[in-house]
Design an enzyme around this catalytic site. Structure first.
Site, PDB file in Angstrom:
ATOM      1  N   LYS A 173     -12.884  77.917  84.322  1.00 28.32           N
ATOM      2  CA  LYS A 173     -14.194  78.520  84.068  1.00 28.32           C
ATOM      3  C   LYS A 173     -14.016  79.801  83.264  1.00 28.32           C
ATOM      4  O   LYS A 173     -13.447  80.771  83.750  1.00 28.32           O
ATOM      5  CB  LYS A 173     -14.894  78.861  85.381  1.00 28.32           C
ATOM      6  CG  LYS A 173     -16.287  79.423  85.128  1.00 28.32           C
ATOM      7  CD  LYS A 173     -16.897  80.040  86.352  1.00 28.32           C
ATOM      8  CE  LYS A 173     -17.264  81.492  86.183  1.00 28.32           C
ATOM      9  NZ  LYS A 173     -17.885  81.890  84.945  1.00 28.32           N
ATOM     10  N   GLY A 226     -10.062  89.180  86.691  1.00 33.93           N
ATOM     11  CA  GLY A 226     -11.407  89.744  86.674  1.00 33.93           C
ATOM     12  C   GLY A 226     -11.447  91.006  87.503  1.00 33.93           C
ATOM     13  O   GLY A 226     -10.411  91.644  87.731  1.00 33.93           O
ATOM     14  N   GLU A 248      -5.326  88.849  89.095  1.00 33.54           N
ATOM     15  CA  GLU A 248      -5.104  89.943  88.131  1.00 33.54           C
ATOM     16  C   GLU A 248      -6.415  90.714  88.067  1.00 33.54           C
ATOM     17  O   GLU A 248      -7.407  90.218  87.540  1.00 33.54           O
ATOM     18  CB  GLU A 248      -4.766  89.371  86.748  1.00 33.54           C
ATOM     19  CG  GLU A 248      -3.504  88.540  86.697  1.00 33.54           C
ATOM     20  CD  GLU A 248      -2.251  89.360  86.989  1.00 33.54           C
ATOM     21  OE1 GLU A 248      -2.285  90.600  86.827  1.00 33.54           O
ATOM     22  OE2 GLU A 248      -1.257  88.765  87.413  1.00 33.54           O
ATOM     23  N   CYS A 282      -7.987  95.681  80.290  1.00 35.10           N
ATOM     24  CA  CYS A 282      -7.557  96.137  81.621  1.00 35.10           C
ATOM     25  C   CYS A 282      -6.374  97.086  81.531  1.00 35.10           C
ATOM     26  O   CYS A 282      -6.097  97.827  82.465  1.00 35.10           O
ATOM     27  CB  CYS A 282      -7.229  94.936  82.497  1.00 35.10           C
ATOM     28  SG  CYS A 282      -6.060  93.824  81.701  1.00 35.10           S
ATOM     29  N   GLU A 384     -12.993 102.362  87.965  1.00 41.89           N
ATOM     30  CA  GLU A 384     -12.794 101.713  86.671  1.00 41.89           C
ATOM     31  C   GLU A 384     -14.098 101.739  85.870  1.00 41.89           C
ATOM     32  O   GLU A 384     -15.139 101.310  86.364  1.00 41.89           O
ATOM     33  CB  GLU A 384     -12.359 100.250  86.888  1.00 41.89           C
ATOM     34  CG  GLU A 384     -11.992  99.570  85.591  1.00 41.89           C
ATOM     35  CD  GLU A 384     -11.634  98.098  85.754  1.00 41.89           C
ATOM     36  OE1 GLU A 384     -12.330  97.398  86.510  1.00 41.89           O
ATOM     37  OE2 GLU A 384     -10.666  97.646  85.123  1.00 41.89           O
TER      38      GLU A 384
HETATM   39  P1  NDP Z   1     -15.668  89.498  87.009  1.00 37.95           P
HETATM   40  O1  NDP Z   1     -14.843  89.678  88.225  1.00 37.95           O
HETATM   41  O2  NDP Z   1     -17.099  89.862  87.080  1.00 37.95           O
HETATM   42  O3  NDP Z   1     -15.616  88.010  86.495  1.00 37.95           O
HETATM   43  C1  NDP Z   1     -14.414  87.326  86.206  1.00 37.95           C
HETATM   44  C2  NDP Z   1     -14.674  85.831  86.276  1.00 37.95           C
HETATM   45  O4  NDP Z   1     -14.967  85.466  87.624  1.00 37.95           O
HETATM   46  C3  NDP Z   1     -15.876  85.379  85.466  1.00 37.95           C
HETATM   47  O5  NDP Z   1     -15.609  84.105  84.933  1.00 37.95           O
HETATM   48  C4  NDP Z   1     -16.959  85.344  86.508  1.00 37.95           C
HETATM   49  O6  NDP Z   1     -18.049  84.542  86.163  1.00 37.95           O
HETATM   50  C5  NDP Z   1     -16.200  84.768  87.692  1.00 37.95           C
HETATM   51  N1  NDP Z   1     -16.812  85.001  88.989  1.00 37.95           N
HETATM   52  C6  NDP Z   1     -17.763  85.900  89.339  1.00 37.95           C
HETATM   53  N2  NDP Z   1     -18.064  85.785  90.652  1.00 37.95           N
HETATM   54  C7  NDP Z   1     -17.271  84.812  91.163  1.00 37.95           C
HETATM   55  C8  NDP Z   1     -17.084  84.235  92.458  1.00 37.95           C
HETATM   56  N3  NDP Z   1     -17.778  84.637  93.518  1.00 37.95           N
HETATM   57  N4  NDP Z   1     -16.172  83.256  92.615  1.00 37.95           N
HETATM   58  C9  NDP Z   1     -15.433  82.852  91.571  1.00 37.95           C
HETATM   59  N5  NDP Z   1     -15.567  83.343  90.302  1.00 37.95           N
HETATM   60  C10 NDP Z   1     -16.460  84.309  90.103  1.00 37.95           C
HETATM   61  O7  NDP Z   1     -14.919  90.332  85.859  1.00 37.95           O
HETATM   62  P2  NDP Z   1     -15.438  90.590  84.397  1.00 37.95           P
HETATM   63  O8  NDP Z   1     -15.667  89.303  83.700  1.00 37.95           O
HETATM   64  O9  NDP Z   1     -16.518  91.605  84.465  1.00 37.95           O
HETATM   65  O10 NDP Z   1     -14.132  91.232  83.722  1.00 37.95           O
HETATM   66  C11 NDP Z   1     -13.826  92.578  83.772  1.00 37.95           C
HETATM   67  C12 NDP Z   1     -12.813  92.867  84.859  1.00 37.95           C
HETATM   68  O11 NDP Z   1     -11.641  92.100  84.641  1.00 37.95           O
HETATM   69  C13 NDP Z   1     -12.352  94.307  84.875  1.00 37.95           C
HETATM   70  O12 NDP Z   1     -12.306  94.787  86.187  1.00 37.95           O
HETATM   71  C14 NDP Z   1     -10.946  94.234  84.310  1.00 37.95           C
HETATM   72  O13 NDP Z   1     -10.104  95.277  84.723  1.00 37.95           O
HETATM   73  C15 NDP Z   1     -10.494  92.918  84.807  1.00 37.95           C
HETATM   74  N6  NDP Z   1      -9.389  92.421  84.003  1.00 37.95           N
HETATM   75  C16 NDP Z   1      -8.136  92.400  84.555  1.00 37.95           C
HETATM   76  C17 NDP Z   1      -7.054  91.989  83.799  1.00 37.95           C
HETATM   77  C18 NDP Z   1      -5.686  91.926  84.405  1.00 37.95           C
HETATM   78  O14 NDP Z   1      -4.835  91.274  83.810  1.00 37.95           O
HETATM   79  N7  NDP Z   1      -5.407  92.522  85.528  1.00 37.95           N
HETATM   80  C19 NDP Z   1      -7.202  91.586  82.399  1.00 37.95           C
HETATM   81  C20 NDP Z   1      -8.563  91.640  81.940  1.00 37.95           C
HETATM   82  C21 NDP Z   1      -9.608  92.044  82.718  1.00 37.95           C
HETATM   83  P3  NDP Z   1     -19.349  85.239  85.472  1.00 37.95           P
HETATM   84  O15 NDP Z   1     -18.891  85.754  84.160  1.00 37.95           O
HETATM   85  O16 NDP Z   1     -20.302  84.145  85.371  1.00 37.95           O
HETATM   86  O17 NDP Z   1     -19.780  86.332  86.413  1.00 37.95           O
END
Ligand code: NDP
Length: 480
Positions: A173, A226, A248, A282, A384
């Site tokens: 996804k 995320g 991550e 990130c 963050e």
């Molecule tokens: P989110 O946590 O909001 O979303 C990440 C993914 O999870 C999206 O596809 C989202 O869908 C999905 N999602 C949301 N809710 C659920 C759930 N309950 N169960 C399963 N999946 C779910 O993060 P963002 O997209 O806002 O990304 C930004 C974040 O990612 C920042 O905190 C950043 O630091 C982190 N990040 C970390 C990295 C690392 O390597 N450590 C690298 C890049 C980013 P939807 O979009 O539909 O909400």
């Protein structure tokens, strides 16, 4: 208006419920395509397809799996221009960045794991003639990969590639905010001859698609990138089901600049580590600590350069910062500038929304922002922000900066600028961080462990770490 489709069992299909969500172009603030608003029924359909494909794919010789993945990698490169443009429209990032970083890296991810699997070996333990043990590494089965919006195709392929290479079938996804390149990728997988059901891409919201992926019993491992809050929610449901988890998560990374650094290199790279991709990486260094003897010189040069950065049309070659990914995210980032001022900070550069003209007048643009005068433990310096906002603070001693750098709940990446090898080595050992860069930033060798400590995540991606995650071990002991 273009309709994105799910990719299930080798075909591009509409969501079962027939409903769609709006997909925005953040540079113009308008809807430009439609995304399937899928739900658990689509996840179920994908699961059945993946489960059926597993026997065939896991028994396909590695060389054959590798060849198909190499074809996908080649196709990404052949379609570089189209994919980079699509990424820029969907995410708001400069097309130059997508052309030089995001899309080439997606191709590298596929190629890297297509070849890594050919070199992947397991251990044997000889018991001095009594018995011999050897360890098999078997694919897990059907696995889930969930990725965020900031580096859409780059992070999507970073998960999918090791999962496929090691013989798993995948339900993936992408973020609902940036689904376009994952859709284009599914077309490339079809063209490359990836067998049906091996990879399934379901579009839609976190709660209606991400959540069913994490809760569905047959999906045995979840690789998630995320936010920390989402990671916690996933761990809460997946851990009691004993699913393997790779998380991550967020970061609040320190960028530590000692007085003995190569000033020009530190300054040049700090521009990137602060504002590349509108600060939405990130790994960006959002807290800048500068040793007192060069604090004012560095601060003034950094602020002067920052004020010259061009915020503009992502398609223009000279644009440094494109649009913030969404209206809601822009508002969140701006709210931190208000918070910083309430906490006693002074805005040295930027701080405002940028109003562009013409077609871009409704876009979500923001000035690169530097804030000075904050305590290291205030909310602005602990939470963050994930946008083009950095704070800058002086420090006097190595011990003091380590305490400040380690003070957050996060521990993803840190950067250290010094010419003193001893100091670099000490900091490398003392910083509570999964990654420490010395005199550089974002230099990536895909073989190295990638991930964070504390609330920045659990587990490591990269190289054999990723292949280990996507396989289960069986030790076979033969009595001689
Ligand atoms: P989110 O946590 O909001 O979303 C990440 C993914 O999870 C999206 O596809 C989202 O869908 C999905 N999602 C949301 N809710 C659920 C759930 N309950 N169960 C399963 N999946 C779910 O993060 P963002 O997209 O806002 O990304 C930004 C974040 O990612 C920042 O905190 C950043 O630091 C982190 N990040 C970390 C990295 C690392 O390597 N450590 C690298 C890049 C980013 P939807 O979009 O539909 O909400």
């Amino acid at each position: 208006m273009e309709k994105i489709l799910n990719y299930i069992n080798g075909e591009l299909v509409e969501p079962i419920n027939g409903s769609y969500l709006d997909n925005y172009n953040p540079s113009i603030g308008k809807v430009y395509s439609q995304i399937p608003d899928s739900n658990e029924k689509d996840v179920d359909m994908a699961y059945f397809a993946a489960n059926e494909a597993f026997l065939g794919w896991s028994n396909t010789p590695k060389e054959e799996r590798s060849k198909i993945m190499m074809r996908i990698s080649d196709l990404i490169e052949e379609n570089l221009v189209e994919l980079a443009k699509a990424e820029s429209i969907d995410n708001g990032k400069p097309v130059k960045l997508a052309t030089q970083v995001d899309i080439p890296r997606a191709a590298s991810n596929m190629r890297f794991f297509a070849t890594a699997i050919l070199h992947y070996a397991s251990e044997s333990h000889d018991m001095d003639g009594e018995a011999i043990n050897y360890t098999l590494r078997k694919p897990i089965g059907v696995v889930g990969c969930i990725s965020p919006w900031n580096l859409p195709l780059y992070l999507f392929t970073w998960k999918i590639a090791p999962a496929l290479a090691s013989g798993n079938c995948v339900i993936a996804k992408p973020s609902e905010v940036t689904p376009m390149t994952a859709y284009l990728f599914s077309k490339l997988c079809i063209e490359a001859g990836l067998p049906k059901g091996v990879l399934n891409i379901i579009h839609g919201m976190g709660p209606s698609v991400g959540s069913p992926i994490t809760t569905r019993p047959g999906i045995k491992a979840i690789s998630f990138t995320g936010g920390t809050a989402t990671g916690k929610a996933i761990a809460k449901v997946a851990a009691p089901m004993f699913k393997k988890l790779s998380l991550e998560l967020g970061g609040k990374n320190p960028n530590i600049i000692f007085a003995d650094c190569d000033f020009d290199k530190a300054l040049k790279t700090t521009m990137l580590s602060s504002f590349a991709n509108q600060g939405q990486i990130c790994l960006c260094g959002s807290r800048i600590f500068v040793e007192r003897p060069i604090y004012e010189k560095f601060r003034d040069a950094f602020a002067a350069k920052t004020k010259k950065l061009k915020v503009g049309n992502p398609s223009d070659a000279d644009t440094n910062l494109g649009a913030i990914v969404s209206k809601a995210h822009l508002e969140k980032v701006l709210s931190y500038v208000d918070l910083a001022q309430e906490e006693g900070g002074t805005v040295l550069a930027g701080g405002n929304k940028v109003q562009l003209e013409g077609e871009l007048s409704e876009g979500y643009f923001m000035e690169p922002t530097i804030i000075e005068g904050l305590a290291f433990d205030c909310r602005t310096n602990q939470e963050e922000i994930f946008g083009p906002v950095v704070t800058i603070m002086p420090f006097d001693t190595e011990e003091e900066v380590v305490v400040m750098a380690n003070s957050t709940e996060y521990g993803l990446a840190a950067t250290v600028w010094t010419q003193d090898v001893g100091k670099a080595t000490r900091l490398g050992a003392c910083l509570a961080s999964g990654i420490v860069w010395v005199n550089c930033w974002l230099v990536r060798d895909l073989r190295t462990p990638f991930g964070g400590v504390k609330n920045s995540g659990v587990g490591r991606e990269g190289g054999f770490n990723a292949l280990n995650f996507f396989t289960e071990q069986t030790n076979v002991c033969i009595k001689l």
